[in-house]
Every structure is written in C-alpha cells, then in structure tokens.
Design a protein around this motif. Structure first.
Motif, PDB file in Angstrom:
ATOM      1  N   HIS A 118       0.680  -1.178   0.023  1.00 15.62           N
ATOM      2  CA  HIS A 118       0.093  -0.220   0.096  1.00 15.62           C
ATOM      3  C   HIS A 118       0.843   1.358   0.062  1.00 15.62           C
ATOM      4  CE1 HIS A 118      -4.152  -1.424   0.006  1.00 15.62           C
ATOM      5  NE2 HIS A 118      -3.530  -2.633   0.865  1.00 15.62           N
ATOM      6  N   LEU A 119       1.983   1.065   0.402  1.00 13.73           N
ATOM      7  CA  LEU A 119       2.960   2.352   0.515  1.00 13.73           C
ATOM      8  C   LEU A 119       3.203   2.690  -1.072  1.00 13.73           C
ATOM      9  CD1 LEU A 119       5.402   1.790   3.490  1.00 13.73           C
ATOM     10  CD2 LEU A 119       3.817   3.554   3.170  1.00 13.73           C
ATOM     11  N   LYS A 120       3.588   1.627  -1.628  1.00 12.38           N
ATOM     12  CA  LYS A 120       3.753   1.683  -3.143  1.00 12.38           C
ATOM     13  C   LYS A 120       2.681   2.320  -3.717  1.00 12.38           C
ATOM     14  CE  LYS A 120       5.794  -1.526  -5.630  1.00 12.38           C
ATOM     15  NZ  LYS A 120       5.949  -2.614  -6.275  1.00 12.38           N
ATOM     16  N   ALA A 121       1.479   1.894  -3.563  1.00 16.24           N
ATOM     17  CA  ALA A 121       0.290   2.527  -4.239  1.00 16.24           C
ATOM     18  C   ALA A 121      -0.121   3.776  -3.957  1.00 16.24           C
ATOM     19  CB  ALA A 121      -1.009   1.260  -3.965  1.00 16.24           C
ATOM     20  N   ARG A 122       0.401   4.318  -2.816  1.00 15.94           N
ATOM     21  CA  ARG A 122       0.155   5.643  -2.067  1.00 15.94           C
ATOM     22  C   ARG A 122       1.081   6.565  -2.897  1.00 15.94           C
ATOM     23  NH1 ARG A 122       0.914   7.585   3.622  1.00 15.94           N
ATOM     24  NH2 ARG A 122       0.662   9.596   2.536  1.00 15.94           N
ATOM     25  N   GLY A 123       2.032   6.393  -3.577  1.00 14.73           N
ATOM     26  CA  GLY A 123       2.937   7.457  -4.302  1.00 14.73           C
ATOM     27  C   GLY A 123       2.369   8.314  -4.790  1.00 14.73           C
ATOM     28  N   PRO A 124       3.174   9.367  -5.404  1.00 17.50           N
ATOM     29  CA  PRO A 124       4.467   9.126  -5.551  1.00 17.50           C
ATOM     30  C   PRO A 124       4.956   9.933  -4.137  1.00 17.50           C
ATOM     31  CG  PRO A 124       3.863  11.276  -6.646  1.00 17.50           C
ATOM     32  CD  PRO A 124       2.558  10.387  -6.328  1.00 17.50           C
ATOM     33  N   TRP A 125       6.100   9.204  -3.701  1.00 27.65           N
ATOM     34  CA  TRP A 125       7.008   9.874  -2.740  1.00 27.65           C
ATOM     35  C   TRP A 125       8.235  10.336  -3.031  1.00 27.65           C
ATOM     36  CZ3 TRP A 125       4.897   8.572   1.862  1.00 27.65           C
ATOM     37  CH2 TRP A 125       4.101   7.320   2.036  1.00 27.65           C
ATOM     38  N   ALA A 270      -9.945   0.289   0.413  1.00 27.56           N
ATOM     39  CA  ALA A 270     -10.324   0.806  -0.888  1.00 27.56           C
ATOM     40  C   ALA A 270      -9.560   2.258  -0.975  1.00 27.56           C
ATOM     41  CB  ALA A 270     -11.790   1.203  -1.074  1.00 27.56           C
ATOM     42  N   ASP A 271      -9.664   2.963   0.171  1.00 29.23           N
ATOM     43  CA  ASP A 271      -9.009   4.374  -0.057  1.00 29.23           C
ATOM     44  C   ASP A 271      -7.448   4.285  -0.152  1.00 29.23           C
ATOM     45  OD1 ASP A 271     -11.062   5.726  -0.042  1.00 29.23           O
ATOM     46  OD2 ASP A 271     -11.218   6.335   2.167  1.00 29.23           O
ATOM     47  N   GLY A 272      -6.925   3.172   0.267  1.00 30.73           N
ATOM     48  CA  GLY A 272      -5.395   2.938   0.281  1.00 30.73           C
ATOM     49  C   GLY A 272      -5.214   2.479  -1.136  1.00 30.73           C
ATOM     50  N   ARG A 273      -5.699   1.859  -1.762  1.00 34.57           N
ATOM     51  CA  ARG A 273      -5.612   1.527  -2.932  1.00 34.57           C
ATOM     52  C   ARG A 273      -5.702   2.390  -4.006  1.00 34.57           C
ATOM     53  NH1 ARG A 273      -8.443  -3.307  -1.475  1.00 34.57           N
ATOM     54  NH2 ARG A 273     -10.567  -2.435  -2.299  1.00 34.57           N
ATOM     55  N   SER A 274      -6.512   3.684  -3.714  1.00 29.87           N
ATOM     56  CA  SER A 274      -6.496   4.727  -4.652  1.00 29.87           C
ATOM     57  C   SER A 274      -5.530   5.862  -4.253  1.00 29.87           C
ATOM     58  CB  SER A 274      -8.069   5.303  -4.426  1.00 29.87           C
ATOM     59  OG  SER A 274      -8.197   5.685  -3.340  1.00 29.87           O
ATOM     60  N   GLY A 275      -4.642   5.679  -2.948  1.00 28.57           N
ATOM     61  CA  GLY A 275      -3.753   6.529  -2.423  1.00 28.57           C
ATOM     62  C   GLY A 275      -4.329   7.515  -1.487  1.00 28.57           C
ATOM     63  N   ARG A 276      -5.401   7.295  -0.976  1.00 26.78           N
ATOM     64  CA  ARG A 276      -6.172   7.914   0.016  1.00 26.78           C
ATOM     65  C   ARG A 276      -6.639   7.382   1.216  1.00 26.78           C
ATOM     66  NH1 ARG A 276      -9.514   8.247  -4.399  1.00 26.78           N
ATOM     67  NH2 ARG A 276     -11.171   7.443  -3.277  1.00 26.78           N
ATOM     68  N   GLY A 277      -5.713   6.396   1.452  1.00 29.40           N
ATOM     69  CA  GLY A 277      -5.863   5.500   2.837  1.00 29.40           C
ATOM     70  C   GLY A 277      -6.010   6.350   4.071  1.00 29.40           C
ATOM     71  N   ARG A 278      -6.817   5.831   4.902  1.00 29.36           N
ATOM     72  CA  ARG A 278      -6.601   6.343   6.199  1.00 29.36           C
ATOM     73  C   ARG A 278      -7.425   5.494   7.064  1.00 29.36           C
ATOM     74  NH1 ARG A 278     -10.490  10.041   3.887  1.00 29.36           N
ATOM     75  NH2 ARG A 278     -12.536   9.827   4.659  1.00 29.36           N
ATOM     76  N   ALA A 279      -7.087   5.403   8.494  1.00 33.62           N
ATOM     77  CA  ALA A 279      -7.666   4.454   9.431  1.00 33.62           C
ATOM     78  C   ALA A 279      -9.100   4.884   9.974  1.00 33.62           C
ATOM     79  CB  ALA A 279      -6.854   4.253  10.637  1.00 33.62           C
ATOM     80  N   GLN A 280      -9.934   4.306  10.419  1.00 38.33           N
ATOM     81  CA  GLN A 280     -11.203   4.714  10.897  1.00 38.33           C
ATOM     82  C   GLN A 280     -11.080   5.424  12.087  1.00 38.33           C
ATOM     83  OE1 GLN A 280     -14.321   1.753  11.370  1.00 38.33           O
ATOM     84  NE2 GLN A 280     -15.002   2.482  13.007  1.00 38.33           N
ATOM     85  N   GLY A 281     -11.658   6.581  12.380  1.00 40.57           N
ATOM     86  CA  GLY A 281     -11.824   7.403  13.266  1.00 40.57           C
ATOM     87  C   GLY A 281     -10.612   8.687  12.922  1.00 40.57           C
TER      88      GLY A 281
END
Length: 284
Positions: A118-125, A270-281
C-alpha cells in the motif's frame, strides 16, 4: 448418520482447525485451545494425540509444537494466506499513517508486507526511508521512486524470510526512525507484543528502541495471545492498527491506557488502493 459418526465429523473439523493454529503460530497450549473450542482439556489432548499420530504436530507438556520438518519455507507462505482480507485492510490503514520525508521501520511480518504494497500504491514519494529486516518487503519496495530501503546486518532466517542477529545493533544506534510498524504473533495488555522466536524478537526490540513511535499491526486472531518472546511492552505503544473483529473489551481497555486504536475497514483498504487511505476515526 448416527450420533457417533457425527461426533467423529465434528472432532475432525476441530482437529483441522487446531492443526492450522499450530502451523501458523508454531505452538499452541491446551488451555487456550480448550477455551477457543469450548471443550475440555481431555478432549483437546485426544485431538493432539490424533494429530501427532498423523505427524502434523508434536505434543509437549501442556500443548503442541509444529514438527521441525514442517517449519522451513512454508512458514511465511502459510502465514501470508491467513487472514488475508484483514491484513489488506490493516496494511492500507497503516500506510495512511506514514508522512513523506519520514524514516520508518517495518518488521518481516506478513502484515507489514501488506502495508509495503500500500505504500507503493500511495505514491509518488519524494523521500521515504524504510528500514526493514524483511526480505520480501525489501524486494517489494526496492527501486520504487522516492523510496530508500535499508537493511540491518545479520543472518538470514529463510523460514521467515528475515534478517536477524546482533550485527544490526550498530546501525540502529545511528539512525533516527520516526515510526516503527510491528506485526506480532501475539498481543495482550499484560505481555505486550510477542513473537514465536527469540531471534525475531531480538531484531524487533532494536527497531522499537530506535523509534519515536511504535505502531502495532495486529489482526483479531493475535489479541489475547502470548507468544514465546515479548519484544514491546504495551506501555511503549503509541498506536495499534487492527480489524473490525478485534475484541471490543480489550480495545476499550487499550484506549483507556492512552493508546490510539485504529480499526481498519473495507473503505480504508479501498482508499489505500487509490492513494487516499486512512484509518477509521482519523480526520481526512
């Protein structure tokens, strides 16, 4: 089918579950198994005897171990297949906690591997440094734009596809790690994060000691379990990322201790795969 035949079927199903538990964790205790399946200790001992006769476990005083011949190479692959959906969600939520420019540590756990993807999917870094002892994690992130991978020195444990040993101590004394993301074989409030082997626990202690924040990555099957060697006490944790099946009472107790608990959901993955991931809360 008569009653005896039905009992045999139920016993067989329970034994299959027990065999998978021992294979995943390397060991299991009779009292824990009896509580999990709501049967007597005598029944569990009979199950273990049956599994030992098939060569699937080795009985010990109070429990059972994985046969030595079953431990090599299958270990990581077997663990990667278990709780795959939960690890995917946890990995996405954990990746959302990383800030560009940080130096982070990832252990060699299968949940950390999910996070690496998921770090790769979140890029670019622009610049993210990842310290890891996981060979699969290093291979996953190596060469990805903006990501620098660093390995500690040590010896390769091919059962876990990890690098372990005291040779990495000097490196951890020289680096600044903002966040260490740690998987575990077990987690209780009393014993903290624990691993099945002292070798793995040793390198994890170095990561924990070098980090400003320690974030546990534990799916619901790890809660309430104590593995062989503790590597991080609960008091040293800043946060835990888990799934929706984590025991509510233990989650509440952990929050009362001041530890943030992020419950990962399908939406987070799903958000993580699109680069917008966040944990609930978390706030967006």
């Amino acid at each position: 089918m008569d009653t005896t035949a039905r009992s045999d079927v139920f016993a067989r199903e329970r034994q299959e579950h027990i065999a998978r538990i021992v294979e995943e964790h390397g060991r299991a205790r009779v009292p824990d198994l009896a509580a999990r399946f709501d049967v007597s200790a005598v029944t569990i001992r009979k199950d273990l005897a049956a599994l030992e006769a098939e060569g699937r476990v080795v009985r010990t005083h109070g429990g059972a171990l994985t046969p030595a011949r079953n431990r090599p190479e299958r270990s990581f692959d077997v663990r990667e297949r278990l709780q795959r959906a939960e690890k995917e969600r946890i990995g996405a939520a954990a990746a959302a906690l990383v800030v560009d420019g940080e130096s982070i540590a990832l252990d060699a756990s299968t949940t950390a591997l999910a996070m690496a993807r998921h770090l790769k999917a979140r890029g670019p870094w622009v610049h993210l440094t990842v310290m890891t002892n996981g060979l699969r994690i290093g291979a996953e992130l190596a060469g990805h734009p903006g990501v620098t991978v660093a390995f500690p020195g040590g010896f390769v444990r091919w059962e876990a596809l990890s690098v372990v040993g005291p040779l990495g101590e000097g490196l951890f004394e020289k680096v600044n790690i903002q966040k260490a993301f740690m998987g575990a074989a077990g987690f209780t409030l009393e014993t903290g994060l624990s691993d099945a082997t002292e070798e793995e626990a040793q390198i994890k202690r170095l990561m924990v000691g070098a980090a400003r924040e320690v974030i546990a990555l534990v799916d619901h099957t790890k809660w309430g379990r104590s593995a062989f060697a503790t590597f991080c006490r609960t008091s040293a944790l800043q946060a835990v990322v888990t799934d929706e099946l984590a025991p509510p009472a233990q989650v509440a107790s952990l929050r009362e201790l001041g530890v943030d608990v992020h419950v990962a959901t399908d939406a987070a993955a799903a958000d993580g795969r699109s680069g917008r991931g966040r944990a609930q809360g978390e706030t967006p």
